[in-house]
Design a protein around this motif. Structure first.
Motif, PDB file in Angstrom:
ATOM      1  N   ALA A  95       0.849  -1.196   0.000  1.00 33.09           N
ATOM      2  CA  ALA A  95       0.000   0.000   0.000  1.00 33.09           C
ATOM      3  C   ALA A  95       0.885   1.247   0.000  1.00 33.09           C
ATOM      4  CB  ALA A  95      -0.909  -0.004   1.222  1.00 33.09           C
ATOM      5  N   GLY A 101       1.036   5.812  -0.740  1.00 33.68           N
ATOM      6  CA  GLY A 101       0.374   7.064  -1.035  1.00 33.68           C
ATOM      7  C   GLY A 101       0.404   7.278  -2.535  1.00 33.68           C
ATOM      8  N   ASP A 138      -6.984  12.719   0.177  1.00 29.49           N
ATOM      9  CA  ASP A 138      -8.025  11.757  -0.224  1.00 29.49           C
ATOM     10  C   ASP A 138      -9.170  12.407  -1.005  1.00 29.49           C
ATOM     11  OD1 ASP A 138      -9.162  13.061   1.908  1.00 29.49           O
ATOM     12  OD2 ASP A 138      -9.179  11.319   3.234  1.00 29.49           O
ATOM     13  N   GLY A 141      -6.321  13.929   5.123  1.00 32.60           N
ATOM     14  CA  GLY A 141      -6.139  12.483   4.954  1.00 32.60           C
ATOM     15  C   GLY A 141      -5.445  12.208   3.626  1.00 32.60           C
ATOM     16  N   LEU A 183      -4.680   6.857  -0.892  1.00 28.70           N
ATOM     17  CA  LEU A 183      -3.878   5.628  -0.876  1.00 28.70           C
ATOM     18  C   LEU A 183      -4.120   4.825  -2.151  1.00 28.70           C
ATOM     19  CD1 LEU A 183      -4.519   4.451   2.806  1.00 28.70           C
ATOM     20  CD2 LEU A 183      -2.674   5.899   1.925  1.00 28.70           C
ATOM     21  N   ARG A 211      -7.901   4.331  -2.409  1.00 30.90           N
ATOM     22  CA  ARG A 211      -8.582   4.111  -1.131  1.00 30.90           C
ATOM     23  C   ARG A 211      -8.346   5.289  -0.210  1.00 30.90           C
ATOM     24  NH1 ARG A 211      -9.087  -1.882  -0.582  1.00 30.90           N
ATOM     25  NH2 ARG A 211      -8.157  -2.739  -2.474  1.00 30.90           N
ATOM     26  N   GLN A 212      -9.138   5.320   0.864  1.00 28.06           N
ATOM     27  CA  GLN A 212      -8.927   6.302   1.931  1.00 28.06           C
ATOM     28  C   GLN A 212      -8.421   5.564   3.151  1.00 28.06           C
ATOM     29  OE1 GLN A 212     -12.475   8.545   2.638  1.00 28.06           O
ATOM     30  NE2 GLN A 212     -12.333   9.611   0.688  1.00 28.06           N
ATOM     31  N   MET A 213      -7.712   6.277   4.017  1.00 28.98           N
ATOM     32  CA  MET A 213      -7.154   5.647   5.209  1.00 28.98           C
ATOM     33  C   MET A 213      -8.243   5.411   6.251  1.00 28.98           C
ATOM     34  SD  MET A 213      -3.636   6.808   6.938  1.00 28.98           S
ATOM     35  CE  MET A 213      -4.277   8.129   7.927  1.00 28.98           C
ATOM     36  N   GLU A 258      -9.226   4.247  10.429  1.00 28.35           N
ATOM     37  CA  GLU A 258      -8.870   4.793  11.745  1.00 28.35           C
ATOM     38  C   GLU A 258      -7.526   4.231  12.200  1.00 28.35           C
ATOM     39  OE1 GLU A 258     -10.542   7.185  13.365  1.00 28.35           O
ATOM     40  OE2 GLU A 258     -11.627   7.207  11.469  1.00 28.35           O
ATOM     41  N   PRO A 259      -6.748   4.973  13.004  1.00 28.81           N
ATOM     42  CA  PRO A 259      -5.494   4.442  13.556  1.00 28.81           C
ATOM     43  C   PRO A 259      -5.780   3.200  14.402  1.00 28.81           C
ATOM     44  CG  PRO A 259      -5.715   6.792  14.012  1.00 28.81           C
ATOM     45  CD  PRO A 259      -6.995   6.358  13.415  1.00 28.81           C
TER      46      PRO A 259
END
Ligand SMILES: Cc1cc2nc3c(=O)[nH]c(=O)nc-3n(C[C@H](O)[C@H](O)[C@H](O)COP(=O)(O)O)c2cc1C
Length: 157
Positions: free
Chosen positions: A12, A14, A72, A140, A143, A150-152, A154-155
């Motif tokens: 994966a 950026g 994003d 954000g 990705l 895609r979007q990230m 949650e941590p």
């Protein structure tokens, strides 16, 4: 080859758009996910460009380029600069840096670079850039994983 590509896609990343000015001053840009940090002192980063790219000559012939890390909500930019098309900058907002490099607004981070080294590597060239100026914002990241934007989440820590 397809299997190798699919396997590489399990990493994966950026998404960036790398820009420069062509020989006649026209703005050039290409969507790139091979960006990597290299060195803190001196400040170096790298990215790879396919030898088959229509933008190859422009990037090999220039000293200055900029790497834009996309947010994003900038997927349209990623799609636009992945096209093989010389009208790529039509309807795209940008300003020119002091080094005449197109700078895109609203990005997560921008690295303004000068070419430090170019390495021949198979069907690509590795372009190592010295970072002359950088800036970033809070947002954000966009990705790319397994062939999809895609979007990230949650941590997890
Ligand atoms: C997510 C993504 C990442 C990419 N990363 C690279 C890269 O690191 N290096 C590269 O040369 N092309 C990369 N490409 C391909 C270029 O963006 C572009 O599609 C291709 O170079 C065709 O245009 P051109 O022939 O005018 O350069 C990537 C495309 C996508 C969609």
């Amino acid at each position: 080859m397809l299997a190798f590509r699919a396997c590489l896609g399990q990493f994966a990343t950026g998404v960036t758009v790398v820009t420069c000015s062509g020989a006649d001053g026209h703005p050039c840009g290409i969507t790139v996910n091979s960006f990597s940090s290299v060195s803190l002192e001196p400040p170096l980063v790298l990215w790879n460009i396919a030898k088959s790219s229509n933008s190859l000559r422009d990037f090999l012939n220039t000293k200055d380029f900029a790497i834009h890390i996309l947010t994003d909500d900038q997927m349209e930019l990623a799609l636009q600069f992945a096209k093989s098309d010389h009208t790529l900058f039509e309807n795209i907002e940008f300003r020119k840096s002091d080094a005449d490099v197109p700078i895109l607004p609203g990005c997560l981070a921008v690295f303004e670079c000068s070419t430090h080294q170019v390495h021949d590597a198979g069907d690509h060239h590795i372009i190592v850039g010295h970072v002359d100026r950088f800036s970033w914002d809070r947002a954000g990241p966009l990705l790319f994983f397994s062939g999809h934007y895609r979007q990230m989440g949650e941590p997890t820590d």
